[in-house]
Design an enzyme around this catalytic site. Structure first.
Site, PDB file in Angstrom:
ATOM      1  N   ASN A  57       0.867  -1.162   0.000  1.00  0.00           N
ATOM      2  CA  ASN A  57       0.000   0.000   0.000  1.00  0.00           C
ATOM      3  C   ASN A  57       0.914   1.224   0.000  1.00  0.00           C
ATOM      4  O   ASN A  57       1.655   1.445   0.952  1.00  0.00           O
ATOM      5  CB  ASN A  57      -0.908  -0.011   1.230  1.00  0.00           C
ATOM      6  CG  ASN A  57      -1.950   1.074   1.192  1.00  0.00           C
ATOM      7  OD1 ASN A  57      -1.767   2.096   0.551  1.00  0.00           O
ATOM      8  ND2 ASN A  57      -3.038   0.859   1.901  1.00  0.00           N
TER       9      ASN A  57
ATOM     10  N   HIS B 269     -10.049  -6.290  -3.484  1.00  0.00           N
ATOM     11  CA  HIS B 269      -8.694  -6.520  -3.011  1.00  0.00           C
ATOM     12  C   HIS B 269      -8.705  -6.751  -1.500  1.00  0.00           C
ATOM     13  O   HIS B 269      -9.530  -6.195  -0.791  1.00  0.00           O
ATOM     14  CB  HIS B 269      -7.771  -5.341  -3.360  1.00  0.00           C
ATOM     15  CG  HIS B 269      -8.277  -4.011  -2.908  1.00  0.00           C
ATOM     16  ND1 HIS B 269      -9.313  -3.337  -3.558  1.00  0.00           N
ATOM     17  CD2 HIS B 269      -7.910  -3.215  -1.881  1.00  0.00           C
ATOM     18  CE1 HIS B 269      -9.545  -2.202  -2.940  1.00  0.00           C
ATOM     19  NE2 HIS B 269      -8.717  -2.102  -1.917  1.00  0.00           N
TER      20      HIS B 269
ATOM     21  N   HIS C 282      -6.753  -6.431   2.116  1.00  0.00           N
ATOM     22  CA  HIS C 282      -5.739  -5.664   2.842  1.00  0.00           C
ATOM     23  C   HIS C 282      -5.151  -6.560   3.922  1.00  0.00           C
ATOM     24  O   HIS C 282      -5.888  -7.252   4.627  1.00  0.00           O
ATOM     25  CB  HIS C 282      -6.368  -4.453   3.538  1.00  0.00           C
ATOM     26  CG  HIS C 282      -6.802  -3.383   2.615  1.00  0.00           C
ATOM     27  ND1 HIS C 282      -5.979  -2.355   2.230  1.00  0.00           N
ATOM     28  CD2 HIS C 282      -7.983  -3.173   1.976  1.00  0.00           C
ATOM     29  CE1 HIS C 282      -6.629  -1.551   1.417  1.00  0.00           C
ATOM     30  NE2 HIS C 282      -7.855  -2.023   1.233  1.00  0.00           N
TER      31      HIS C 282
END
Length: 165
Positions: free
Chosen positions: A49, A119, A121
């Protein structure tokens, strides 16, 4: 609430691409290191990220552009699940995380920042990373540099790649 300047996040707020940022990463493999790509597998890839709230946070993302996990193929879902599980192991062994938050926000209503492309995390956690400064001052301190963590986590995924060949 007090605010801390986090200039590394300004690009996220001001330079929103018209196209899906994940699909753009898929289309430009020569930029993997600059983009923070950790691995590329058959049905998914992993990427740091670039705008983390916690150091070492990364995502596992299917190549398929969809906002519906229920439409992913079984092979894609299994591979994503494999890399999420391995990602937890890597965060603990390579980055020294004492815990890991795993999450997926499906849709804008659920808080997804990039709602059009599902997605996962993975957010590493350490004892004391939410200490008094967070609870008393509403301030979060990020004390670890991006690239040293990227290199550690990528090395863990590189080991998996070499074992699979």
């Amino acid at each position: 609430m007090d605010y801390i300047c986090a200039p590394w996040r300004s690009d996220y707020f001001t330079e929103k691409p018209k196209d899906c940022p994940f699909c753009s990463i898929v289309a430009h493999p020569k930029m993997d290191e600059k983009q923070g790509v950790l691995f590329r597998a058959d049905f998914c890839f992993g990427i740091m990220n670039l705008y983390p709230y916690s150091p070492g946070a990364f995502m596992v993302i299917p190549y398929e552009h969809t906002d519906k996990i229920e439409l992913l193929s079984e092979e894609a879902w299994q591979e994503i699940s494999f890399f999420v599980r391995k990602g937890v192991e890597i965060l603990k062994t390579k980055a020294g995380a004492k815990g890991v938050n795993i999450g997926m926000n499906l849709g804008k209503a659920a808080g997804a920042g990039i709602a059009e492309h599902v997605h996962y995390h993975l957010v590493p956690r350490w004892e004391g990373d939410t200490n008094f400064i967070t609870t008393i001052a509403n301030v979060r301190v990020n004390g670890v540099s991006f690239y040293p963590l990227y290199e550690k986590i990528k090395a863990g995924f590189d080991e998996i790649s070499s074992l699979k060949k």
